[in-house]
Scaffold this active site. Structure first.
Site, PDB file in Angstrom:
ATOM      1  N   ILE A  93     -23.652  -4.560 -10.276  1.00  0.00           N
ATOM      2  CA  ILE A  93     -24.713  -5.484 -10.662  1.00  0.00           C
ATOM      3  C   ILE A  93     -24.071  -6.827 -11.015  1.00  0.00           C
ATOM      4  O   ILE A  93     -22.884  -6.889 -11.349  1.00  0.00           O
ATOM      5  CB  ILE A  93     -25.552  -4.926 -11.827  1.00  0.00           C
ATOM      6  CG1 ILE A  93     -24.688  -4.738 -13.081  1.00  0.00           C
ATOM      7  CG2 ILE A  93     -26.230  -3.620 -11.432  1.00  0.00           C
ATOM      8  CD1 ILE A  93     -25.500  -4.355 -14.315  1.00  0.00           C
ATOM      9  N   PRO A  94     -24.835  -7.935 -10.922  1.00  0.00           N
ATOM     10  CA  PRO A  94     -24.230  -9.263 -11.058  1.00  0.00           C
ATOM     11  C   PRO A  94     -23.393  -9.471 -12.313  1.00  0.00           C
ATOM     12  O   PRO A  94     -22.275  -9.995 -12.239  1.00  0.00           O
ATOM     13  CB  PRO A  94     -25.445 -10.200 -11.026  1.00  0.00           C
ATOM     14  CG  PRO A  94     -26.434  -9.482 -10.165  1.00  0.00           C
ATOM     15  CD  PRO A  94     -26.262  -8.028 -10.509  1.00  0.00           C
ATOM     16  N   TYR A 154     -17.993  -4.867  -6.428  1.00  0.00           N
ATOM     17  CA  TYR A 154     -19.384  -4.641  -5.994  1.00  0.00           C
ATOM     18  C   TYR A 154     -20.108  -3.849  -7.078  1.00  0.00           C
ATOM     19  O   TYR A 154     -19.821  -2.677  -7.303  1.00  0.00           O
ATOM     20  CB  TYR A 154     -19.388  -3.873  -4.679  1.00  0.00           C
ATOM     21  CG  TYR A 154     -20.712  -3.799  -3.948  1.00  0.00           C
ATOM     22  CD1 TYR A 154     -21.868  -4.409  -4.437  1.00  0.00           C
ATOM     23  CD2 TYR A 154     -20.802  -3.118  -2.739  1.00  0.00           C
ATOM     24  CE1 TYR A 154     -23.063  -4.349  -3.746  1.00  0.00           C
ATOM     25  CE2 TYR A 154     -21.997  -3.044  -2.032  1.00  0.00           C
ATOM     26  CZ  TYR A 154     -23.123  -3.656  -2.541  1.00  0.00           C
ATOM     27  OH  TYR A 154     -24.314  -3.587  -1.853  1.00  0.00           O
ATOM     28  N   ASP A 204       0.812  -1.216   0.000  1.00  0.00           N
ATOM     29  CA  ASP A 204       0.000   0.000   0.000  1.00  0.00           C
ATOM     30  C   ASP A 204       0.846   1.266   0.000  1.00  0.00           C
ATOM     31  O   ASP A 204       0.420   2.308   0.493  1.00  0.00           O
ATOM     32  CB  ASP A 204      -0.926   0.014   1.225  1.00  0.00           C
ATOM     33  CG  ASP A 204      -2.005  -1.050   1.140  1.00  0.00           C
ATOM     34  OD1 ASP A 204      -2.445  -1.347   0.013  1.00  0.00           O
ATOM     35  OD2 ASP A 204      -2.399  -1.585   2.187  1.00  0.00           O
ATOM     36  N   GLY A 235       0.446  -4.725   6.746  1.00  0.00           N
ATOM     37  CA  GLY A 235       1.043  -3.766   5.816  1.00  0.00           C
ATOM     38  C   GLY A 235       1.957  -2.790   6.508  1.00  0.00           C
ATOM     39  O   GLY A 235       3.170  -2.955   6.544  1.00  0.00           O
ATOM     40  N   GLN A 248      -7.854   1.563  11.451  1.00  0.00           N
ATOM     41  CA  GLN A 248      -8.593   0.338  11.734  1.00  0.00           C
ATOM     42  C   GLN A 248      -9.242   0.440  13.113  1.00  0.00           C
ATOM     43  O   GLN A 248      -8.654   0.964  14.053  1.00  0.00           O
ATOM     44  CB  GLN A 248      -7.654  -0.878  11.716  1.00  0.00           C
ATOM     45  CG  GLN A 248      -6.846  -1.028  10.437  1.00  0.00           C
ATOM     46  CD  GLN A 248      -7.622  -1.724   9.341  1.00  0.00           C
ATOM     47  OE1 GLN A 248      -8.841  -1.820   9.405  1.00  0.00           O
ATOM     48  NE2 GLN A 248      -6.938  -2.187   8.327  1.00  0.00           N
ATOM     49  N   LEU A 285      -9.808  -5.805  -4.671  1.00  0.00           N
ATOM     50  CA  LEU A 285     -10.597  -4.732  -5.287  1.00  0.00           C
ATOM     51  C   LEU A 285     -12.020  -4.659  -4.753  1.00  0.00           C
ATOM     52  O   LEU A 285     -12.764  -3.744  -5.084  1.00  0.00           O
ATOM     53  CB  LEU A 285     -10.629  -4.898  -6.811  1.00  0.00           C
ATOM     54  CG  LEU A 285      -9.274  -4.877  -7.518  1.00  0.00           C
ATOM     55  CD1 LEU A 285      -9.470  -4.931  -9.032  1.00  0.00           C
ATOM     56  CD2 LEU A 285      -8.458  -3.651  -7.131  1.00  0.00           C
ATOM     57  N   LYS A 286     -12.418  -5.641  -3.955  1.00  0.00           N
ATOM     58  CA  LYS A 286     -13.750  -5.636  -3.326  1.00  0.00           C
ATOM     59  C   LYS A 286     -14.846  -5.353  -4.365  1.00  0.00           C
ATOM     60  O   LYS A 286     -15.610  -4.389  -4.266  1.00  0.00           O
ATOM     61  CB  LYS A 286     -13.809  -4.611  -2.188  1.00  0.00           C
ATOM     62  CG  LYS A 286     -12.765  -4.836  -1.097  1.00  0.00           C
ATOM     63  CD  LYS A 286     -12.859  -3.784  -0.010  1.00  0.00           C
ATOM     64  CE  LYS A 286     -11.824  -4.007   1.072  1.00  0.00           C
ATOM     65  NZ  LYS A 286     -10.436  -3.709   0.629  1.00  0.00           N
TER      66      LYS A 286
END
Length: 227
Positions: A64-65, A62, A8, A206, A186, A59-60
């Protein structure tokens, strides 16, 4: 338990320097959104040329399918060994992704993101109108039913997920602070002992590594602790 080192840093060259410093160690590398957008798909090839590292592309996904399935297929075909989707996308979207990836010759591990470790309990409730523990178990059940390999979760949910979905259902736990220090942004942080007790399969570290005086020495110390 495996160590996943989060790349990162502020520049491609800094990330590559860390990867070179860690050559030969039994680790995974995590490429997040900033690095992927800035450095592109070829960055994965550069990392693998250094030492054929296993790479988690974080990249998470998220959307539409169909769009999620398109994105997952593209990322899988450029050398990712593990990818992730938002569990909030629901059972249908996650199932569509897994159906799309089923025929790939080399399918990556696919994990679902539950509650980001930056969420406090109150912040999570404000967004989802549920407490974290209940929501994460429901998300995990959906991910398991969709055919995913596991969950990205905090250490504090890992054991409950294992009990609900089976010990072979992977848990990858960010927010690990192996040594005493700042938790940064966090909220739900933990140490290696807690990760072991809660049966985490992967821990993500990290800043404690790349902010240390000797990153390789720090990683070697962490690897000794997770044995």
């Amino acid at each position: 338990m495996k160590l996943c080192v989060a790349l990162d840093l502020a520049s491609r060259d800094e990330n590559l320097a860390i990867a070179r410093a860690l050559k030969g160690l039994d680790i995974w590398l995590k490429v997040g959104l900033r690095s992927y957008l800035r450095d592109g798909a070829n960055f994965l090839n550069e990392l693998k040329k250094i030492d054929d590292f296993k790479i988690f592309v974080d990249l998470k996904i998220y959307d539409i399918p169909n769009t999620m399935a398109d994105a997952a297929e593209v990322i899988s075909n450029i050398g990712a060994d593990m990818i992730n989707l938002h569990a909030s996308s629901g059972l249908r979207a996650m199932s569509e992704v897994m159906n799309r990836l089923a025929n790939l010759r080399e399918k990556p591990l696919v994990l679902a993101v539950s509650a980001l470790t930056s969420f406090s309990d109150d912040e999570f409730y404000e967004v989802y109108n549920q407490n974290i523990d209940e929501a994460v178990l429901k998300m995990s059940q959906n991910a398991k039913n969709a055919g995913l390999d596991g969950m990205v979760c905090s250490v504090f949910e890992s054991l409950a997920i294992k009990k609900e979905c089976g010990t072979d259902f992977i848990t990858l736990t960010p927010g690990i602070r192996p040594f005493k220090g700042n938790s940064d942004d966090q909220k739900r942080v933990a140490n290696i002992v807690m990760a072991k007790q809660n049966l985490s399969d992967f821990i993500v570290v990290g800043r404690p590594i790349y902010k240390s005086f000797n990153p390789r020495e720090t990683v070697e110390k962490i690897l000794q602790e997770i044995l």
